[in-house]
Design a protein around this motif. Structure first.
Motif, PDB file in Angstrom:
ATOM      1  N   PRO A 232       0.824  -1.212   0.000  1.00 53.78           N
ATOM      2  CA  PRO A 232       0.000   0.000   0.000  1.00 53.78           C
ATOM      3  C   PRO A 232       0.861   1.267   0.000  1.00 53.78           C
TER       4      PRO A 232
ATOM      5  N   THR B 268      -0.048   8.703   3.182  1.00 53.38           N
ATOM      6  CA  THR B 268      -1.462   8.330   3.289  1.00 53.38           C
ATOM      7  C   THR B 268      -2.416   9.512   3.422  1.00 53.38           C
TER       8      THR B 268
ATOM      9  N   THR C 281      -6.417   0.118  -1.960  1.00 50.86           N
ATOM     10  CA  THR C 281      -5.004   0.058  -2.317  1.00 50.86           C
ATOM     11  C   THR C 281      -4.179   1.035  -1.479  1.00 50.86           C
TER      12      THR C 281
ATOM     13  N   HIS D 150      -4.962   1.684   1.527  1.00 49.00           N
ATOM     14  CA  HIS D 150      -4.953   0.937   2.792  1.00 49.00           C
ATOM     15  C   HIS D 150      -4.570   1.859   3.951  1.00 49.00           C
TER      16      HIS D 150
ATOM     17  N   THR E 297      -4.499  -4.149  -9.000  1.00 48.23           N
ATOM     18  CA  THR E 297      -3.543  -3.333  -8.247  1.00 48.23           C
ATOM     19  C   THR E 297      -2.150  -3.349  -8.873  1.00 48.23           C
TER      20      THR E 297
END
Length: 352
Positions: free
Chosen positions: A154, A160, A195, A197, A247
């Motif tokens: 990920p 993120t 993906t 995550h 992915t």
């Protein structure tokens, strides 16, 4: 996020099989308003059943199972005052997250909503929810012999927050532009969030709950009445295989979204087909036993269980179902394959 980088190029030409499924979805969507006007009691019953099924199925995919059915029912109804195990706590948490999304007040979609859902999911556990992962994670599959194989890597913990913000921004703006089918956009949002995550745990459940909400927000209300999570649980191998296929190359925006979108649109189309069966059965006149006969002879799988009839015919009691089945058995239309709660029945082909 990466799926929305160059959307026209990525999904500019939709494969025929997906076009066919999207047609099924749109036809089903067109019938929803009619059923809301003519069958409100049925839809309320279906919604209650779908809510329970969705909470249990989405949790079970992640290994969260409460074996005692009466205990699980208490938790799902919010009547359990004490939660004894981690599974009970997480089941209650998913109930809270899904119920929050059933309210109109959840809108708009933003990063704060995603964090809030995660906070609700783990609100009954010792694990703090509502924050993104602090360390990098890897998604692995466990093989039958117990060995683990990396499925994909990920987004890093550092990236993120910005990736989630950008995914939300791009999804909202793309949906507003109305250039691509909404179901495809919801599917791409789910693919990207899974993906990325963003959390150490709970990513699948948060994504599936949001998928329900985004489909409903786009006017596809079938997930209120038919549990999408149950369909995913029944096809878990295909679900993970499609994710894996789509992915590859995602980090470079060089991935192929169609394996995942093919799976996703077929699952939504299947939900509408189930919805059509449930509402068609309810429109059949006659007694409740007649409704059981019609469902078994015209709609049920060749091999079925009483639980299948119960789910298809809300409001029809088990004694009524058994009475109708026994009459059909005497006529030679069906045959019991065993005894007890787990017994199956087989429908015989009609002659003539």
């Amino acid at each position: 996020m990466q799926s929305f980088t160059d959307l026209d190029q990525l999904i500019g030409a939709v494969p025929f099989a997906i076009v066919t499924d999207l047609r099924t979805v749109d036809i089903g969507r067109g019938s929803e308003a009619l059923y809301r006007d003519k069958l409100p009691a049925l839809l309320t019953s279906l919604a209650d059943r779908a809510r329970v099924a969705s909470i249990e199925a989405s949790s079970a995919i992640e290994g969260v199972v409460v074996e005692d059915r009466a205990r699980a029912a208490e938790i799902l109804a919010g009547r359990a005052t004490t939660l004894h195990t981690r599974s009970e706590q997480e089941l209650a948490g998913y109930r809270a997250a899904l119920d929050y999304l059933y309210q109109e007040a959840w809108r708009p979609l933003n990063t704060g909503l995603i964090l809030h859902l995660h906070r609700l999911l783990f609100g009954y556990t010792q694990m703090p929810g509502g924050t993104f992962k602090q360390v990098d994670n890897v998604v692995v599959d466990r093989l039958p012999d117990g060995t683990k194989v990396k499925r994909f890597t990920p987004v890093s913990a550092q990236q993120t927050p910005s990736y989630v913000d950008e995914l939300v921004t791009r999804y909202v703006s793309t949906a507003a532009a109305n250039r691509h089918h909404p179901v495809l956009l919801v599917g791409l949002f789910a693919l990207d969030l899974l993906t990325i995550h963003p959390f150490p745990d709970g990513n699948g459940r948060i994504t599936r709950a949001l998928t329900n909400a985004l489909l409903q927000d786009a006017g596809y209300d079938v997930t209120r009445y038919v549990s999408l999570e149950t369909s995913v649980a029944r096809s878990a191998d295909a679900y993970y295989a499609a994710l894996l296929d789509s992915t590859h190359g995602w980090h470079d925006a060089a991935h192929d979204p169609w394996p995942w979108l093919r799976y996703f649109t077929r699952t939504v189309a299947d939900s509408y087909e189930q919805f059509a069966t449930l509402t068609a059965t309810a429109r059949v006149g006659g007694s409740k036993q007649d409704r059981v006969r019609t469902y078994v002879l015209e709609h049920a799988p060749v091999t079925f269980r009483i639980a299948d009839i119960r789910a298809a015919l809300p409001g029809v009691s088990d004694p009524t179902i058994r009475l109708a089945l026994n009459q059909m058995k005497a006529e030679g239309s069906v045959e019991a394959d065993g005894a007890g709660r787990g017994a199956t029945w087989t429908r015989h082909a009609r002659s003539g």
